[in-house]
Structure formats: C-alpha cells, structure tokens
Motif scaffolding. Sequence first.
Motif, mmCIF file in Angstrom:
data_model
loop_
_atom_site.group_PDB
_atom_site.id
_atom_site.type_symbol
_atom_site.label_atom_id
_atom_site.label_comp_id
_atom_site.label_asym_id
_atom_site.label_seq_id
_atom_site.Cartn_x
_atom_site.Cartn_y
_atom_site.Cartn_z
ATOM 1 N N LEU A 179 13.093 32.480 125.791
ATOM 2 C CA LEU A 179 11.975 31.827 126.458
ATOM 3 C C LEU A 179 10.892 32.840 126.803
ATOM 4 O O LEU A 179 11.174 34.006 127.097
ATOM 5 N N PRO A 180 9.635 32.408 126.798
ATOM 6 C CA PRO A 180 8.531 33.316 127.112
ATOM 7 C C PRO A 180 8.498 33.663 128.600
ATOM 8 O O PRO A 180 9.061 32.947 129.435
ATOM 9 N N ALA A 181 7.810 34.762 128.894
ATOM 10 C CA ALA A 181 7.714 35.211 130.288
ATOM 11 C C ALA A 181 6.267 35.446 130.723
ATOM 12 O O ALA A 181 6.022 35.789 131.885
ATOM 13 N N THR A 182 5.307 35.268 129.821
ATOM 14 C CA THR A 182 3.886 35.432 130.149
ATOM 15 C C THR A 182 3.100 34.301 129.488
ATOM 16 O O THR A 182 3.612 33.602 128.604
ATOM 17 N N ASP A 192 0.595 34.608 127.377
ATOM 18 C CA ASP A 192 0.417 34.894 125.950
ATOM 19 C C ASP A 192 1.687 34.579 125.167
ATOM 20 O O ASP A 192 1.626 34.011 124.068
ATOM 21 N N GLU A 193 2.836 34.954 125.718
ATOM 22 C CA GLU A 193 4.097 34.640 125.049
ATOM 23 C C GLU A 193 4.309 33.138 124.967
ATOM 24 O O GLU A 193 4.837 32.623 123.969
ATOM 25 N N ALA A 194 3.910 32.420 126.005
ATOM 26 C CA ALA A 194 4.076 30.972 126.013
ATOM 27 C C ALA A 194 3.217 30.311 124.932
ATOM 28 O O ALA A 194 3.664 29.371 124.266
ATOM 29 N N VAL A 195 1.994 30.781 124.772
ATOM 30 C CA VAL A 195 1.125 30.240 123.724
ATOM 31 C C VAL A 195 1.759 30.487 122.358
ATOM 32 O O VAL A 195 1.832 29.583 121.510
ATOM 33 N N HIS A 196 2.236 31.704 122.132
ATOM 34 C CA HIS A 196 2.883 32.034 120.862
ATOM 35 C C HIS A 196 4.118 31.153 120.645
ATOM 36 O O HIS A 196 4.356 30.640 119.538
ATOM 37 N N PHE A 197 4.892 30.962 121.675
ATOM 38 C CA PHE A 197 6.117 30.138 121.619
ATOM 39 C C PHE A 197 5.769 28.713 121.176
ATOM 40 O O PHE A 197 6.427 28.139 120.303
ATOM 41 N N ALA A 198 4.727 28.145 121.785
ATOM 42 C CA ALA A 198 4.341 26.770 121.467
ATOM 43 C C ALA A 198 3.797 26.668 120.044
ATOM 44 O O ALA A 198 4.141 25.736 119.305
ATOM 45 N N LEU A 199 2.961 27.610 119.643
ATOM 46 C CA LEU A 199 2.394 27.566 118.301
ATOM 47 C C LEU A 199 3.464 27.778 117.240
ATOM 48 O O LEU A 199 3.397 27.193 116.151
ATOM 49 N N GLU A 200 4.460 28.601 117.555
ATOM 50 C CA GLU A 200 5.562 28.794 116.621
ATOM 51 C C GLU A 200 6.346 27.501 116.446
ATOM 52 O O GLU A 200 6.758 27.154 115.338
ATOM 53 N N GLU A 201 6.554 26.767 117.530
ATOM 54 C CA GLU A 201 7.261 25.488 117.428
ATOM 55 C C GLU A 201 6.495 24.509 116.547
ATOM 56 O O GLU A 201 7.094 23.703 115.832
ATOM 57 N N ARG A 223 6.743 27.202 135.060
ATOM 58 C CA ARG A 223 6.632 28.656 135.099
ATOM 59 C C ARG A 223 7.426 29.256 136.247
ATOM 60 O O ARG A 223 7.342 28.794 137.376
ATOM 61 N N GLY A 224 8.216 30.255 135.926
ATOM 62 C CA GLY A 224 9.006 31.007 136.894
ATOM 63 C C GLY A 224 9.255 32.379 136.317
ATOM 64 O O GLY A 224 8.359 32.989 135.720
ATOM 65 N N GLU A 225 10.463 32.874 136.478
ATOM 66 C CA GLU A 225 10.810 34.154 135.861
ATOM 67 C C GLU A 225 10.653 34.076 134.350
ATOM 68 O O GLU A 225 10.252 35.032 133.698
ATOM 69 N N VAL A 226 10.989 32.904 133.793
ATOM 70 C CA VAL A 226 10.658 32.585 132.407
ATOM 71 C C VAL A 226 9.924 31.257 132.394
ATOM 72 O O VAL A 226 9.942 30.507 133.367
ATOM 73 N N TYR A 227 9.275 30.974 131.276
ATOM 74 C CA TYR A 227 8.534 29.727 131.119
ATOM 75 C C TYR A 227 9.414 28.737 130.353
ATOM 76 O O TYR A 227 9.804 29.004 129.216
ATOM 77 N N ARG A 228 9.705 27.587 130.976
ATOM 78 C CA ARG A 228 10.555 26.587 130.337
ATOM 79 C C ARG A 228 9.691 25.418 129.847
ATOM 80 O O ARG A 228 8.945 24.830 130.628
#
Length: 272
Positions: free
Chosen positions: A213-216, A218-227, A250-255
Amino acid sequence: MNAAEHYNALVDARQEQQTRLATPFGESYWERFAHTYRFDPYRDPEPQLAAVLRLIEPEDEIIEIGGGAGRVGLPMALKATTLTNVEPSSAMREQFSIATAEHGIANAKVIAAGWPLPEPINADIVLTVDVTYFINDIEAFIRAMHASARRRVMILTWTVAPPNVSAELFRTAFGEQEAPSPGFRELLPVIWDLGIVPDVQVIDQSFTWPERLPATNDEAVHFALEELAAFDHPQAESNVRRAIGSLFERGEVYRPTWRTPSSAMVISWRTD
C-alpha cells in the motif's frame, strides 16, 4: 440478442473503452503483473482453492486454461497426476516455469496457446480461473471446455468480476462510467443455453490481492494509475490527485476505499 451475443458485446465494449483510455487487456497489460501471480504452491489454501482441491483425485489429469504463473494450478498438480497450463502470455509462462523449477514440480507443463486449441486435448478436469471476463466468443470457449473434460468443468470467479471492482476509481479518473465486464450473472445464462445446469457455490472469501500500500500522495496516485493501467493519461492523473482524500483512507498507509466488495465463487458441472 441471445445470452452469448450479449456476453460477447459486453467484452467488446469494455475492451474498446480500455483501449481508448488505457492499456488494453492483452499481453502488454498482463506482463506488468505476471510476477505477482507466482504464489507458493505449498501454502495453506484459500477457501476457494480448498473447495477446488476437494474435487481432485490422485489419478486426475488437469487442464487449466489461462493458468498464468500457476497460482491455482500448481497446488492442484501436487494432488493430481498431471497439469497442463494453456497460457497465451509469454510473461505468465515464464513465471510458471520459474515456479515449477523452484518447487521441483515435474508433472506440470505449459502450452503457449489460447483456447480453444486448434487440436483438442482431453483431461479429467478442465478449469479456468478469472479468465472468462475477457473472452469475446464465450460459447465456443465453454463448449470446448465441456468437450475436453472427461469428468468435470470448473470456472472460478467472483460475485463481482475483478475488472469491475474498481468502477468508482475508473469513473473518477476518466470522467465516464466504466463499461462493465461480464460476470457470473451474464455467464450462467450462456451455460444454461448450452443445456448445462451447473453447481454454483459462493464461498466465504473476499476478493483481495497481495500488494504494497502507498504511504504518500505521490505513491497513492501511482498506485491508482497502476490499477487502471493508465500511466499515459495526464487527465486521469490530475483527476486522481484531486480526489486522493475520497479515494483513500489515509493513515500510516493509504488504503483504497473504491473497491466493491466481492466474494469467491465456484461454478462447476460434471461431464460424465
């Protein structure tokens, strides 16, 4: 329009939309994920896999259509006489070969082909897992499964087809409704029209996948676009970034919050 024609039209509509907006379903789409489908065949089986393993007999020969890296097929091979994986993706075949070598599974082989095969083959069990959503000649696909199975056909699926669990994310990113892939509601009428009445088992197992799971942001955007397989769609990236707060808890990781809950299913029937 009969059940098979309706089913095929849904597959074509989804592929047209996917091709227009992102990476189309096909070789280049799946090669990104191939390594994630290589599971430990000796793991404790998930409930869906356990249900299937209970139907396997030691003398069985098995054909899996689109068996990928052997996530389901290789645990079955450990209980059976042989496993033949009919897999069109070179990236998946490579991961399957790695898995069989790593775990010393000598009774499993892979054929580089789609289904139906030009020259039919037979086995006691013929199954497919999470493949039917992408088949645009579903009647020929099912007929060939039935004709090739000496004892049983099995189709492993979900109450919500996996390509549809991210429909909310799709709408947010692209600004249009996702064209749904066909699921069990569309598949069963096709099977019934072929004169087959299958057993349908819903299993207490939620659709999940191992992932980091992403933690920032930018990582969250990448995670969603990858999906979505939408790396070259600037507007989708902008839309996702603006909606981070609603798309993720959003928390320690983004769910991710967009996924529609889905439970495992096994559709099966005897051919003998």
